[in-house]
Design a protein around this motif. Structure first.
Motif, PDB file in Angstrom:
ATOM      1  N   ALA A  38       0.913  -1.229  -0.069  1.00  0.00           N
ATOM      2  CA  ALA A  38      -0.022   0.030  -0.085  1.00  0.00           C
ATOM      3  C   ALA A  38       0.992   1.175  -0.092  1.00  0.00           C
ATOM      4  N   ALA A  39       1.926   1.190   0.760  1.00  0.00           N
ATOM      5  CA  ALA A  39       2.798   2.363   0.930  1.00  0.00           C
ATOM      6  C   ALA A  39       3.515   2.540  -0.504  1.00  0.00           C
ATOM      7  N   GLN A  40       3.879   1.389  -1.390  1.00  0.00           N
ATOM      8  CA  GLN A  40       4.836   1.499  -2.575  1.00  0.00           C
ATOM      9  C   GLN A  40       3.799   1.868  -3.678  1.00  0.00           C
ATOM     10  N   LEU A  41       2.498   1.617  -3.717  1.00  0.00           N
ATOM     11  CA  LEU A  41       1.619   1.806  -4.676  1.00  0.00           C
ATOM     12  C   LEU A  41       1.061   3.206  -4.654  1.00  0.00           C
ATOM     13  N   ILE A  42       0.545   3.212  -3.356  1.00  0.00           N
ATOM     14  CA  ILE A  42      -0.627   4.445  -3.147  1.00  0.00           C
ATOM     15  C   ILE A  42       0.002   5.519  -2.294  1.00  0.00           C
ATOM     16  N   PHE A  43       0.348   5.231  -1.023  1.00  0.00           N
ATOM     17  CA  PHE A  43       0.827   6.420  -0.229  1.00  0.00           C
ATOM     18  C   PHE A  43       2.184   7.118  -0.705  1.00  0.00           C
ATOM     19  N   VAL A  44       3.160   6.446  -1.057  1.00  0.00           N
ATOM     20  CA  VAL A  44       4.472   7.184  -1.407  1.00  0.00           C
ATOM     21  C   VAL A  44       4.139   7.988  -2.748  1.00  0.00           C
ATOM     22  N   PRO A  45       3.505   7.461  -4.061  1.00  0.00           N
ATOM     23  CA  PRO A  45       3.090   7.931  -4.970  1.00  0.00           C
ATOM     24  C   PRO A  45       2.158   9.311  -4.937  1.00  0.00           C
ATOM     25  N   LEU A  46       1.333   9.408  -3.874  1.00  0.00           N
ATOM     26  CA  LEU A  46       0.284  10.383  -3.352  1.00  0.00           C
ATOM     27  C   LEU A  46       1.302  11.540  -3.007  1.00  0.00           C
ATOM     28  N   TRP A  63       4.467   4.339 -13.340  1.00  0.00           N
ATOM     29  CA  TRP A  63       3.787   3.155 -14.002  1.00  0.00           C
ATOM     30  C   TRP A  63       4.761   1.804 -13.912  1.00  0.00           C
ATOM     31  N   MET A  64       5.801   2.013 -14.558  1.00  0.00           N
ATOM     32  CA  MET A  64       7.104   0.850 -14.639  1.00  0.00           C
ATOM     33  C   MET A  64       7.032   0.442 -13.352  1.00  0.00           C
ATOM     34  N   THR A  65       7.402   1.211 -12.249  1.00  0.00           N
ATOM     35  CA  THR A  65       7.696   0.726 -11.048  1.00  0.00           C
ATOM     36  C   THR A  65       6.462   0.105 -10.095  1.00  0.00           C
ATOM     37  N   MET A  66       5.381   0.614 -10.650  1.00  0.00           N
ATOM     38  CA  MET A  66       4.093   0.011  -9.904  1.00  0.00           C
ATOM     39  C   MET A  66       3.877  -1.302 -10.802  1.00  0.00           C
ATOM     40  N   LEU A  67       4.139  -1.500 -11.779  1.00  0.00           N
ATOM     41  CA  LEU A  67       3.933  -2.830 -12.581  1.00  0.00           C
ATOM     42  C   LEU A  67       4.735  -3.711 -11.879  1.00  0.00           C
ATOM     43  N   ALA A  68       6.094  -3.386 -11.591  1.00  0.00           N
ATOM     44  CA  ALA A  68       7.172  -4.123 -11.315  1.00  0.00           C
ATOM     45  C   ALA A  68       6.678  -4.613  -9.604  1.00  0.00           C
ATOM     46  N   VAL A  69       6.212  -3.875  -8.734  1.00  0.00           N
ATOM     47  CA  VAL A  69       5.639  -4.085  -7.461  1.00  0.00           C
ATOM     48  C   VAL A  69       4.709  -5.166  -7.721  1.00  0.00           C
ATOM     49  N   PHE A  70       3.844  -5.027  -8.492  1.00  0.00           N
ATOM     50  CA  PHE A  70       2.631  -5.963  -8.899  1.00  0.00           C
ATOM     51  C   PHE A  70       3.166  -7.226  -9.351  1.00  0.00           C
ATOM     52  N   LEU A  71       3.989  -7.355 -10.224  1.00  0.00           N
ATOM     53  CA  LEU A  71       4.650  -8.471 -10.613  1.00  0.00           C
ATOM     54  C   LEU A  71       5.479  -9.309  -9.844  1.00  0.00           C
ATOM     55  N   LEU A  72       5.789  -8.812  -8.634  1.00  0.00           N
ATOM     56  CA  LEU A  72       6.483  -9.578  -7.584  1.00  0.00           C
ATOM     57  C   LEU A  72       5.648 -10.605  -7.028  1.00  0.00           C
ATOM     58  N   SER A  73       4.248 -10.006  -7.100  1.00  0.00           N
ATOM     59  CA  SER A  73       3.284 -11.113  -6.260  1.00  0.00           C
ATOM     60  C   SER A  73       2.854 -12.190  -7.144  1.00  0.00           C
ATOM     61  N   LEU A  84      12.749  -7.139 -10.729  1.00  0.00           N
ATOM     62  CA  LEU A  84      11.540  -6.271 -10.554  1.00  0.00           C
ATOM     63  C   LEU A  84      11.698  -5.430  -9.117  1.00  0.00           C
ATOM     64  N   ALA A  85      12.629  -6.086  -8.365  1.00  0.00           N
ATOM     65  CA  ALA A  85      12.891  -5.438  -6.906  1.00  0.00           C
ATOM     66  C   ALA A  85      13.890  -4.395  -7.187  1.00  0.00           C
ATOM     67  N   PHE A  86      14.685  -4.481  -8.261  1.00  0.00           N
ATOM     68  CA  PHE A  86      15.756  -3.628  -8.459  1.00  0.00           C
ATOM     69  C   PHE A  86      15.273  -2.267  -9.451  1.00  0.00           C
ATOM     70  N   ILE A  87      14.156  -2.697  -9.961  1.00  0.00           N
ATOM     71  CA  ILE A  87      13.533  -1.484 -10.508  1.00  0.00           C
ATOM     72  C   ILE A  87      12.798  -0.604  -9.704  1.00  0.00           C
ATOM     73  N   TYR A  88      12.324  -1.068  -8.511  1.00  0.00           N
ATOM     74  CA  TYR A  88      11.673  -0.391  -7.322  1.00  0.00           C
ATOM     75  C   TYR A  88      12.887   0.376  -6.536  1.00  0.00           C
ATOM     76  N   LEU A  89      14.012  -0.325  -6.515  1.00  0.00           N
ATOM     77  CA  LEU A  89      15.126   0.259  -5.993  1.00  0.00           C
ATOM     78  C   LEU A  89      15.595   1.477  -6.779  1.00  0.00           C
ATOM     79  N   MET A  90      15.627   1.297  -8.021  1.00  0.00           N
ATOM     80  CA  MET A  90      15.883   2.710  -8.730  1.00  0.00           C
ATOM     81  C   MET A  90      14.999   3.810  -8.692  1.00  0.00           C
ATOM     82  N   PHE A  91      13.652   3.460  -8.496  1.00  0.00           N
ATOM     83  CA  PHE A  91      12.572   4.343  -8.357  1.00  0.00           C
ATOM     84  C   PHE A  91      13.091   5.198  -7.002  1.00  0.00           C
TER      85      PHE A  91
END
Length: 526
Positions: A38-46, A63-73, A84-91
């Motif tokens: 929730a923090a990664q996809l909603i709270f932080v971007p807001l 969007w690319m970062t959010m897709l990466a977080v979703f695909l982790l599941s 995928l985690a590295f993409i979020y790390l770059m974000f």
């Protein structure tokens, strides 16, 4: 308020975040893992949308970062998950870079903006711990503790400092800087305590608690943009006030083994309150009406000279041509006016006194200052004569009005090179002093005031331009330094001056001067 809430909640980034969060919830086996999602996809971007002017490139990268977080599941491959985690790390890395950029545009000058800068930098630490969790890096802790540390840096070290910064834009008091310092230091102290010294974790949580409850009191005394926003923000801080007590019990269990608060309980109770009440309610509260920054840009001229001063020209008689440009000279003794306008006629004897706590650092710094031949003050407090000369500086090289260099020496060793100029802002004239350093220049902007007893005060503390800055390239960075001069005329026709300096408000240097008229000739060579 409604327009801003609608704009933020229905932006392309927020809608995508909500969609990916709902999709992730269908594939996540353990519900507690969704608190970080929730923090990664909603709270932080807001929150970032309230701080950054969103452009098309930001939307696509998010969007690319959010897709990466979703695909982790849903991606089972460990290699795929690491990518995928590295993409979020770059974000998080780019968010941290933006925080650094904000900080270096301003420096230590605005207590409300500082927690926002640091919070953005902390997010990268959260990204590192999240990457370590996904990649199975051996951090010395269990995977669950690694994940908890990641969520800690998303909520306590990112969302909370950003919220604190927004609050500071509405509130200003003597308590606020203490709260900021305690809360910004808290995440790192807790992490160090968990790793090396559980007692430090317990002590840091105590300080953290005091800061949070102080913030709650201030929040109920502060006027918000709307009553609804006040309700949401106060509720989010009260939620923190409740959950932090259980953090204390958990820390006490680690340090003393006296109380038992399990991780399962912390996940259910502490996690729920932080995610839903503090996270969601707090974020929506700021989205309703984000307070604008009160930070103004500096427009005063800055010396372009870097490194050693070259090409000093003809001799100048004084540090200024006319002291009346800065202050009403009618309120000052003639001796003070004469010293500034005919400085070459005077002799300086200085006694340097370093604060006891700073002396070890002063000894280390002495070697560097000797090599630079700048700010090269003696370590000894023994009264020492400083010879000097004042020379014109090419205004085309310096870039300021009528600059002149005051070069001071002790036994043929240059101790101080300051290029004096002046500038006017909103009808007031300030001294604009540059001290050339390697690849940069330290800038002191001083305001002058005549005191009732006939003394002259020069200070870097004041509203607007006054301060001590570091100029490098096009960046002007305010340093956590301040200086204060007071100059008095003596009965013998001479002067005394007292120069005090502080770092982060703590005194570290005092220089006492005895100034006497000695004749018409310069008292020393360049």
């Amino acid at each position: 308020m409604k327009a801003n809430l609608k704009h933020s909640l229905f932006s392309p980034i927020t809608l995508a975040g909500i969609f990916f969060f709902l999709a992730s919830s269908l594939f996540t086996a353990e519900p507690y893992l969704l608190m970080l999602t929730a923090a990664q996809l909603i709270f932080v971007p807001l929150m970032l949308q309230l701080l950054v002017e969103v452009k098309r490139k930001h939307i696509i990268f998010t969007w690319m970062t959010m897709l990466a977080v979703f695909l982790l599941s849903v991606v089972p491959s460990s290699t795929g998950q690491i990518i995928l985690a590295f993409i979020y790390l770059m974000f998080t890395f780019f968010v941290a870079l933006y925080g650094v950029k904000r900080f270096f545009k301003r420096g230590f000058t605005n207590w409300a903006e500082l927690p926002i800068d640091i919070g953005m930098m902390y997010l990268f630490v959260g990204g590192l711990w999240f990457f370590a969790y996904i990649a199975g890096v051996d951090t010395g802790f269990s995977p669950l503790i690694t994940w908890l540390t990641a969520i800690h840096f998303h909520y306590s070290a990112f969302l909370f400092p950003i919220s604190l910064g927004f609050f500071g834009r509405l509130h200003d008091s003597n308590w606020y800087p203490f709260i900021v310092g305690s809360i910004l230091a808290g995440p790192m102290l807790v992490a160090i305590g968990i790793t090396f010294w559980p007692l430090l974790e317990f002590i840091s949580v105590l300080v953290y608690i005091f800061a949070i409850y102080s913030l709650i009191i201030l929040a109920f005394r502060t006027r918000f943009v709307t009553n609804l926003q006040a309700l949401f923000i106060r509720l989010s801080y009260v939620a923190l006030g409740i959950t932090i007590v259980f953090s204390l019990l958990y820390a006490a269990n680690s340090a003393f083994g006296s109380w038992f608060v399990s991780i399962d309980f912390m996940l259910m109770f502490h996690g729920f309150f932080n995610c839903v009440v503090f996270g969601m309610v707090g974020v929506i509260g700021w989205v309703m009406a984000p307070p604008p920054s009160k930070q103004t840009d500096w427009n005063f001229p800055v010396s372009q000279i870097r490194g050693k001063l070259k090409g000093a020209g003809e001799q100048r008689p004084g540090l200024v041509d006319n002291l009346n440009d800065f202050v009403d000279v009618k309120a000052l003794p003639n001796t003070i006016v004469h010293f500034y306008e005919q400085t070459e006629r005077y002799q300086l004897v200085a006694s340097v006194k370093w604060s006891t706590w700073f002396k070890p650092l002063a000894w280390c710094y002495k070697w560097v200052s000797t090599q630079m031949q700048q700010l090269n003050l003696p370590i000894s407090s023994k009264p020492t004569e400083m010879t000097f000369t004042i020379r014109a500086v090419d205004s085309k090289l310096d870039g300021r009005k009528n600059p002149r260099a005051w070069v001071r020496q002790v036994e043929n060793q240059t101790v101080f090179v300051a290029i004096y100029s002046q500038h006017e802002t909103e009808g007031r004239t300030y001294m604009n002093i540059a001290l050339p350093l390697p690849y940069s220049s330290m800038i002191g902007v001083l305001q002058l005031d005549a005191v009732n007893d006939g003394s002259l005060v020069l200070s870097s503390e004041g509203e607007g331009d006054p301060g001590i800055y570091l100029a490098a390239g096009k960046t002007i960075f305010k340093l956590p330094l301040s200086e204060y001069f007071i100059i008095k005329a003596t009965g013998e026709g001479g002067l005394t001056a007292e120069h005090k300096m502080k770092i982060f408000g703590v005194p570290f240097l005092r220089v006492d001067y005895r100034i006497d008229e000695s004749g018409f000739a310069s008292s020393g060579p360049t």
